[in-house]
Design a protein around this motif. Structure first.
Motif, PDB file in Angstrom:
ATOM      1  N   GLN A  97     -28.456 -24.805  10.138  1.00  6.74           N
ATOM      2  CA  GLN A  97     -27.157 -25.421  10.376  1.00  6.74           C
ATOM      3  C   GLN A  97     -26.427 -24.745  11.532  1.00  6.74           C
ATOM      4  O   GLN A  97     -25.864 -25.412  12.398  1.00  6.74           O
ATOM      5  N   THR A 101     -25.119 -26.595  15.034  1.00 11.26           N
ATOM      6  CA  THR A 101     -23.704 -26.598  15.399  1.00 11.26           C
ATOM      7  C   THR A 101     -23.479 -25.979  16.771  1.00 11.26           C
ATOM      8  O   THR A 101     -22.737 -26.514  17.596  1.00 11.26           O
ATOM      9  N   THR A 117     -31.983 -31.241   4.506  1.00 14.03           N
ATOM     10  CA  THR A 117     -32.022 -29.801   4.256  1.00 14.03           C
ATOM     11  C   THR A 117     -33.183 -29.508   3.320  1.00 14.03           C
ATOM     12  O   THR A 117     -33.468 -30.284   2.405  1.00 14.03           O
ATOM     13  N   TYR A 223     -24.213 -22.083   3.765  1.00 11.34           N
ATOM     14  CA  TYR A 223     -24.553 -23.191   4.656  1.00 11.34           C
ATOM     15  C   TYR A 223     -26.028 -23.556   4.505  1.00 11.34           C
ATOM     16  O   TYR A 223     -26.787 -22.877   3.819  1.00 11.34           O
ATOM     17  N   TYR A 224     -26.428 -24.654   5.156  1.00  7.49           N
ATOM     18  CA  TYR A 224     -27.800 -25.148   5.016  1.00  7.49           C
ATOM     19  C   TYR A 224     -28.755 -24.403   5.937  1.00  7.49           C
ATOM     20  O   TYR A 224     -28.596 -24.397   7.153  1.00  7.49           O
ATOM     21  N   ASP A 302     -20.585 -33.081   3.831  1.00  4.05           N
ATOM     22  CA  ASP A 302     -19.620 -32.735   4.873  1.00  4.05           C
ATOM     23  C   ASP A 302     -18.956 -31.394   4.589  1.00  4.05           C
ATOM     24  O   ASP A 302     -18.731 -30.595   5.499  1.00  4.05           O
ATOM     25  N   TRP A 305     -20.931 -28.426   5.812  1.00  2.61           N
ATOM     26  CA  TRP A 305     -20.923 -28.349   7.274  1.00  2.61           C
ATOM     27  C   TRP A 305     -19.557 -27.916   7.787  1.00  2.61           C
ATOM     28  O   TRP A 305     -19.442 -27.052   8.663  1.00  2.61           O
ATOM     29  N   ASP A 306     -18.496 -28.523   7.253  1.00  2.21           N
ATOM     30  CA  ASP A 306     -17.152 -28.207   7.732  1.00  2.21           C
ATOM     31  C   ASP A 306     -16.758 -26.763   7.430  1.00  2.21           C
ATOM     32  O   ASP A 306     -16.133 -26.092   8.269  1.00  2.21           O
ATOM     33  N   THR A 309     -18.550 -24.582   9.916  1.00  2.18           N
ATOM     34  CA  THR A 309     -18.033 -24.843  11.259  1.00  2.18           C
ATOM     35  C   THR A 309     -16.691 -24.143  11.447  1.00  2.18           C
ATOM     36  O   THR A 309     -16.443 -23.503  12.479  1.00  2.18           O
ATOM     37  N   ALA A 324     -18.705 -33.086  11.070  1.00  5.66           N
ATOM     38  CA  ALA A 324     -20.004 -32.985  10.410  1.00  5.66           C
ATOM     39  C   ALA A 324     -20.905 -34.153  10.793  1.00  5.66           C
ATOM     40  O   ALA A 324     -22.124 -33.991  10.941  1.00  5.66           O
ATOM     41  N   CYS A 327     -23.295 -33.696  13.560  1.00  9.67           N
ATOM     42  CA  CYS A 327     -24.329 -32.676  13.402  1.00  9.67           C
ATOM     43  C   CYS A 327     -25.431 -33.078  12.438  1.00  9.67           C
ATOM     44  O   CYS A 327     -26.561 -32.591  12.559  1.00  9.67           O
ATOM     45  N   TYR A 328     -25.127 -33.949  11.484  1.00  7.35           N
ATOM     46  CA  TYR A 328     -26.145 -34.315  10.502  1.00  7.35           C
ATOM     47  C   TYR A 328     -25.967 -35.749  10.030  1.00  7.35           C
ATOM     48  O   TYR A 328     -24.914 -36.362  10.198  1.00  7.35           O
TER      49      TYR A 328
END
Length: 335
Positions: A97, A101, A117, A223-224, A302, A305-306, A309, A324, A327-328
């Protein structure tokens, strides 16, 4: 399971022709009928390991072949996988991830996106030799950390140390020389471990460690890692192939979830340097993690990711936040 950093984005086009890939497994579909199947290249993030088991199961059990795909899984020998996918050296890649990003927010954005993922939660953390009594980031001051120079590595260390009343500037940081866990005894004090791999090695060798899971230190660090990525053009021009690939891959991971011991034996065909004991121990751990807290393999949220980020913005890893959705995507995952 070591990470490779993203190379300079400005140099991507110039360096594209210099990347060389080494194969580490060919599909069963390498028979005479391969010309009827769609060729697909997958670039790993590192050497074959239990993060990748589901793909090797899909390869070995013929799931890709059944989907009409001739899949070749290769290891990167130069450069980061994110860059290799961005310049079209492979159809799919294994990345993280944080790298996606950083790639999407750079001055020269890379056209890549995460599409699944492999593990639902971050299963990494900091490890120290138990006898040194380093049990918290508060104890990191004056110690030596051995790392790989990933884009968010310093930020994570700064954050967890500050949150525990310690100063990152008092930490000695050196680049890893490839030494294993035993280096924690006399060469360095702290390493970033992956629980399903490094911790297993320590357990097998009766090497006592203190382990600090990242997501316990800061929830934003859940995160992933790792994720499957693809080039934007691949998703636009070959959506059906992408869906077929992910459906077969999901089937492979579900097999690994239900059959960890058998899956470890399959993986050893492609990773013969590792003992079946180690692969089995690792697989039994990770098989519980692939779909932890979800009913749908590969899906991302989301919120995850958020959260990361925002963490990266706060600690200066990236200059600005990115949505998000840039990105994915979950749109290619099987129902």
């Amino acid at each position: 399971m070591k990470k490779k950093s993203i190379i300079s984005f400005a140099a991507v086009a110039l360096m594209a022709t210099s990347f060389i890939l080494s194969g580490c497994g060919n599909s069963k579909s390498t028979a005479d009928n391969t010309s009827k199947k769609e060729d697909v290249t997958v670039i790993l993030d590192y050497i074959a390991n239990t993060n990748h088991t589901g793909m090797y199961v899909a390869l070995d059990q013929g799931y890709y072949e059944e989907a009409g795909l001739n899949v070749d899984i290769v290891e990167p020998t130069e450069g980061a996988t994110a860059t290799l996918i961005a310049v079209g050296k492979g159809d799919f890649g294994i990345s993280y991830q944080e790298d996606v990003t950083v790639a999407r927010t750079s001055a020269d954005p890379l056209p890549i996106k995460a599409i699944a993922t492999l593990i639902q939660h971050n299963t990494s953390g900091f490890a120290t030799y138990a006898d040194k009594n380093i049990k918290s980031p508060k104890d990191f001051e004056g110690k030596t950390y051995s790392g790989w120079g990933g884009p968010g590595e310093e930020a994570v260390l700064r954050a967890v140390m500050a949150q525990n009343g310690a100063n990152y500037d008092n930490l000695n940081v050196v680049m890893s020389d490839g030494s294993g866990f035993e280096a924690l005894k006399d060469k360095v004090d702290i390493m970033w471990f992956f629980e399903g791999w490094d911790n297993v090695k320590c357990k097998m060798n009766d090497f006592p460690i203190n382990y600090m899971e990242l997501r316990d230190l800061d929830e934003r660090l859940d995160y992933y890692t790792p994720v499957i990525i693809a080039n934007d053009n691949t998703l636009k021009e070959r959506p059906e192939m992408t869906k077929k690939f992910l459906a077969a891959t999901a089937k492979g991971y579900k097999y690994a979830i239900e059959n960890p011991k058998e899956s470890a034996k399959i993986l050893q065909k492609y990773a013969p340097d590792y003992s079946i004991e180690m692969l089995t121990m690792s697989q039994e751990y990770l098989s519980k993690k692939y779909m932890e807290d979800t009913n749908k393999w590969g899906e991302m949220k989301d919120r995850v990711w958020d959260n990361y980020t925002n963490f990266m913005v706060e600690y200066g890893v990236i200059d600005k936040a990115i949505s998000a959705s840039e990105c994915y995507t979950n749109e290619f995952l099987p129902e």
